[in-house]
Design a protein around this motif. Structure first.
Motif, short mmCIF file in Angstrom:
data_model
loop_
_atom_site.label_atom_id
_atom_site.label_comp_id
_atom_site.label_asym_id
_atom_site.label_seq_id
_atom_site.Cartn_x
_atom_site.Cartn_y
_atom_site.Cartn_z
N CYS A 206 3.41 -1.34 2.93
CA CYS A 206 3.09 -2.47 3.81
C CYS A 206 2.05 -3.38 3.17
O CYS A 206 1.30 -2.97 2.29
CB CYS A 206 2.56 -1.98 5.16
N THR B 139 -0.77 -6.72 4.56
CA THR B 139 -1.32 -7.47 5.69
C THR B 139 -1.23 -8.95 5.35
O THR B 139 -1.80 -9.41 4.36
CB THR B 139 -2.79 -7.08 5.95
N HIS B 140 -0.48 -9.68 6.16
CA HIS B 140 -0.22 -11.08 5.85
C HIS B 140 -1.49 -11.92 6.00
O HIS B 140 -2.24 -11.76 6.97
CB HIS B 140 0.88 -11.63 6.76
N HIS C 296 1.83 -7.30 9.91
CA HIS C 296 1.98 -6.32 8.85
C HIS C 296 3.45 -6.30 8.42
O HIS C 296 4.33 -6.03 9.23
CB HIS C 296 1.55 -4.93 9.30
N CYS D 226 6.23 -4.50 6.37
CA CYS D 226 6.49 -3.17 5.82
C CYS D 226 7.90 -3.11 5.23
O CYS D 226 8.61 -4.09 5.19
CB CYS D 226 6.30 -2.11 6.89
N ASP E 249 0.83 -1.21 0.00
CA ASP E 249 0.00 0.00 0.00
C ASP E 249 0.86 1.26 0.00
O ASP E 249 2.08 1.20 -0.17
CB ASP E 249 -0.97 -0.02 1.19
#
Length: 321
Positions: A115, A117-118, A130, A132, A111
């Protein structure tokens, strides 16, 4: 006398207490401490081609092992694919297989904060991990391995990944591929992140450097060896593959022959037709063979071919046997 003796005894007892107190405290601390439980160690290695052609399909292998002392549960692999020099000319994910079977993949995109979101890994709080530190818009692909668990010493599981290299890629600009392993459920098969959060492995990287063309030279004689003399003519074939859809102008193929090879002739016509630039002597070993193929556009296969004939003389260019 009694009071003096009593005083000395109390002093000795006090000194012993003072001297022994650190040792006693350390002992109590050690006996009361609880050691951290052993953890699995998901470890990956990458094996990718060094110089893929611009615009071609690029396949590489990711090998997964558990380097830790205990079994890990819910194994997966994370892939980080490069955006490229200009942000739109890197590698894009196509597919992944294990022993020919399709591996479940979850493509993600970093994003505006760099980052993702797994989809599997959980923190100790139970919230998703997360990841990053990525470039904005970078492709991040999570591959779930077809195993419920992975034990220490278990043979490596190699996932074959296929990607597409952009036809806008910059020749000579190295692209970095990253990968790491993980265990969704950590060291036990339960979904209990408060006591056993997901285990994430260290990042492994490799680079691929896009190239505009590839040249190969193949000996067409028997068993990669020959006897000396003109009665044993042999040949070499030089093939040039240009990146698909790319055009090379003034393509000149040159082979410098060592002083132990006697040039005989070049098969004509070459594919495509070419003009001689330099031709070695047919009586003196060595020399430079060079032909100009003009403009050549990559077709996805072999785009220029030249075959020449030679033999190995008894004496080399310096008249040595």
């Amino acid at each position: 006398m009694v009071s003096a003796r009593w005083a000395r005894r109390r002093l000795a007892t006090g000194l012993c207490a003072v001297l022994l107190s650190p040792i006693l405290a350390a002992f109590l601390s050690m006996s009361g401490a609880k050691a951290d439980p052993p953890l699995p160690e998901p470890t990956v290695t990458l094996n990718a081609p060094a110089s893929p052609l611009i615009g071609e399909s690029v396949a590489f292998d990711v090998s997964f092992v558990n380097s830790g002392p205990v079994t890990g549960y819910g194994p997966y692999v994370d892939l980080r694919l490069p955006l490229g020099h200009d942000g739109n000319d890197g590698l894009t994910f196509t597919s992944a297989t294990y022993l020919g079977a399709v591996v479940t993949s979850t493509p993600l995109t970093a994003d505006s904060s760099g980052c993702i979101t797994h989809p599997y890994a959980l923190q100790i709080s139970g919230a998703p991990v997360h990841v990053c530190g990525l470039a904005v818009g970078q492709s991040y692909v999570v591959l779930r391995l077809p195993f419920g668990s992975f034990t220490p010493g278990q043979p490596a599981a190699t996932v074959h990944v296929t990607t597409q290299l952009s036809n806008l890629a910059n020749a000579g600009y190295a692209l970095t591929i990253g990968a790491n392993g993980g265990f969704q459920f950590g060291a036990d098969p339960l979904n209990d992140p408060a006591t056993d959060p997901s285990t994430l492995g260290a990042l492994s990287t490799t680079t691929v450097t896009p190239t505009i063309m590839r040249v190969t030279k193949t000996y067409t004689g028997p068993e990669d060896e020959t006897a000396t003399g003109p009665n044993y003519p042999r040949s070499y074939t030089i093939n040039v593959t240009v990146a698909p859809g790319q055009t090379v102008t003034g393509l000149t193929v040159t082979d410098t022959l060592p002083g132990t090879i006697q040039y005989v002739s070049t098969n004509t016509p070459t594919t495509p037709a070419s003009a001689p630039v330099s031709t070695p002597s047919t009586s003196t070993p060595g020399g430079s063979l060079s032909r100009n193929f003009g403009s050549v556009t990559g077709s996805g296969g072999t785009d220029a071919t030249m075959t020449f004939n030679f033999y190995v003389p008894r004496l080399d260019a310096g008249s040595h046997p």
